[in-house]
Design an enzyme around this catalytic site. Sequence first.
Site, PDB file in Angstrom:
ATOM      1  N   VAL A 150       0.945  -1.098   0.100  1.00 52.82           N
ATOM      2  CA  VAL A 150      -0.152   0.034   0.041  1.00 52.82           C
ATOM      3  C   VAL A 150       0.866   1.374  -0.150  1.00 52.82           C
ATOM      4  O   VAL A 150       0.661   2.260  -0.600  1.00 52.82           O
ATOM      5  CB  VAL A 150      -0.866  -0.220   1.203  1.00 52.82           C
ATOM      6  CG1 VAL A 150      -1.812   1.315   1.419  1.00 52.82           C
ATOM      7  CG2 VAL A 150      -1.836  -1.219   1.278  1.00 52.82           C
ATOM      8  N   GLU A 151       2.013   1.169   0.837  1.00 59.74           N
ATOM      9  CA  GLU A 151       2.764   2.500   0.960  1.00 59.74           C
ATOM     10  C   GLU A 151       3.550   2.731  -0.460  1.00 59.74           C
ATOM     11  O   GLU A 151       3.659   3.859  -0.683  1.00 59.74           O
ATOM     12  CB  GLU A 151       3.703   2.079   2.148  1.00 59.74           C
ATOM     13  CG  GLU A 151       2.985   2.367   3.438  1.00 59.74           C
ATOM     14  CD  GLU A 151       2.634   3.624   3.706  1.00 59.74           C
ATOM     15  OE1 GLU A 151       3.074   4.949   2.988  1.00 59.74           O
ATOM     16  OE2 GLU A 151       1.815   4.044   4.664  1.00 59.74           O
ATOM     17  N   SER A 152       4.304   1.659  -0.962  1.00 57.22           N
ATOM     18  CA  SER A 152       5.203   2.097  -1.886  1.00 57.22           C
ATOM     19  C   SER A 152       5.444   1.024  -2.796  1.00 57.22           C
ATOM     20  O   SER A 152       6.441   1.022  -3.532  1.00 57.22           O
ATOM     21  CB  SER A 152       6.729   2.111  -1.164  1.00 57.22           C
ATOM     22  OG  SER A 152       6.946   0.689  -0.621  1.00 57.22           O
TER      23      SER A 152
END
Length: 446
Positions: free
Chosen positions: A119-121
């Site tokens: 989700v983040e990166s």
Amino acid sequence: MPFVASADLDVHPRLQTSIPSSFPTLGEGLNIMEIGPQHELPLTIDLTLRSTDLWERVRNGFAMTDLNDDLVLHYQQWYMARPGMLRQMIERSRPYLHHIVEALEERGMPTELALLPMVESSFNPMAHSPAAASGLWQFIPATGRRFNLEQNWWQDERRDVFASTNAALDYLQTIYDMHGDWHLALASYNWGEGAVKRAVERNAASGLPTDYPNLRMPKETRHYVPKLQALKNIIGNPETFARLNLPLIANEPYLATAAAPRPMDVKTAARLANMSVEEFRHLNPSHNRPIIKAHTPLILPADRIAIFNANLANNQAPLTQWQAYAVKSPQRINDIASQLGVSSRELIQANGLPGNVRLAAGSKLLVPGNGSQEGLQRLLGMQSSPAIIAPEPRAKGKKGKKGKAGSAKNKKSSAGKAKAGNSRASKARSSKSGGKAKARGGKKKR
């Protein structure tokens, strides 16, 4: 905060993926296809039996309460409609996932958190957002410093896979302890623990529920946990996982660390490990400069450690091909590069400079060559950039030219006055017809 894709990321084609910065609204062109109920896990799991499948190990460690709402269904369908993107993202996770799962298990934390870098990166350790968040776990500079991630001229540990994972789990544990709820902890990771605390307090004061679904929060945070839940639902269901042909990952360590006893070039380290420079950089993305400082852990594939150590022991060549250069008088990078017979682009990139800047006397640069090791050691001891950008010099003689122009103007004015005086004297002696000529001349001047 979620990663916003940047066009200038230079990553290995095998690891590339593209998750858009925004998602379509619910129901926009999506065929609703719910994932069926998962097979019930046995009441007890025999942990003495070591699975060869890392995903099975991840599923066995799921411990968060499930979130079920329309947003979860939306993102579930969105990801499932893009199996190629999911495969690329999982391939990117391959070098890092085993380490993250082990770190979570050692702390007794839910293994769903191993999916959070998706989700983040998108599992890109070089990811950098417009908000200056960086790395797999997307730390902004201030939070990185708060959790002891070194950020200096030589290295940015927000991009170090081991250091940033340790810091991220420290942070997640801290905010879980604050709220006692993993969904609120995840919202805090995205929005900030202070913002979530105030949202909880507002609901409590109004007699409203204080759980994640009932808090008022920004759209990005509202969609944050559903994205993770959707990935959990897909990966947690072996039948769906197989139907999408998602890659398996072996349940064995992929990464290990080796030590650099002396300063070493990135290219040298890659050569000693029998790796390409590109592959080495993807496992060691925290290094800002072409030299790695002594005693800095090098992250290598576990099966390359013995090779690296053997090659290092037998190596007779210098470990670094860079030296320190002291700027004695203001010089431009292009001039220094020309003087040393090297590429100005190489100097700019190696020293993290914005371009062909003018450097002040006393600046230090990394330049190719084998010079004084003493000078290089002093440079290695500096934490901030040793290059001092000098202001552009004022154009010489600007003031003088103005003065000269003024003098010329004054001379012209004096000459004009003298001419006018002579003209008046002549006109005074003129006849009446001369006066008429004066009148015509005056009219002409106007």
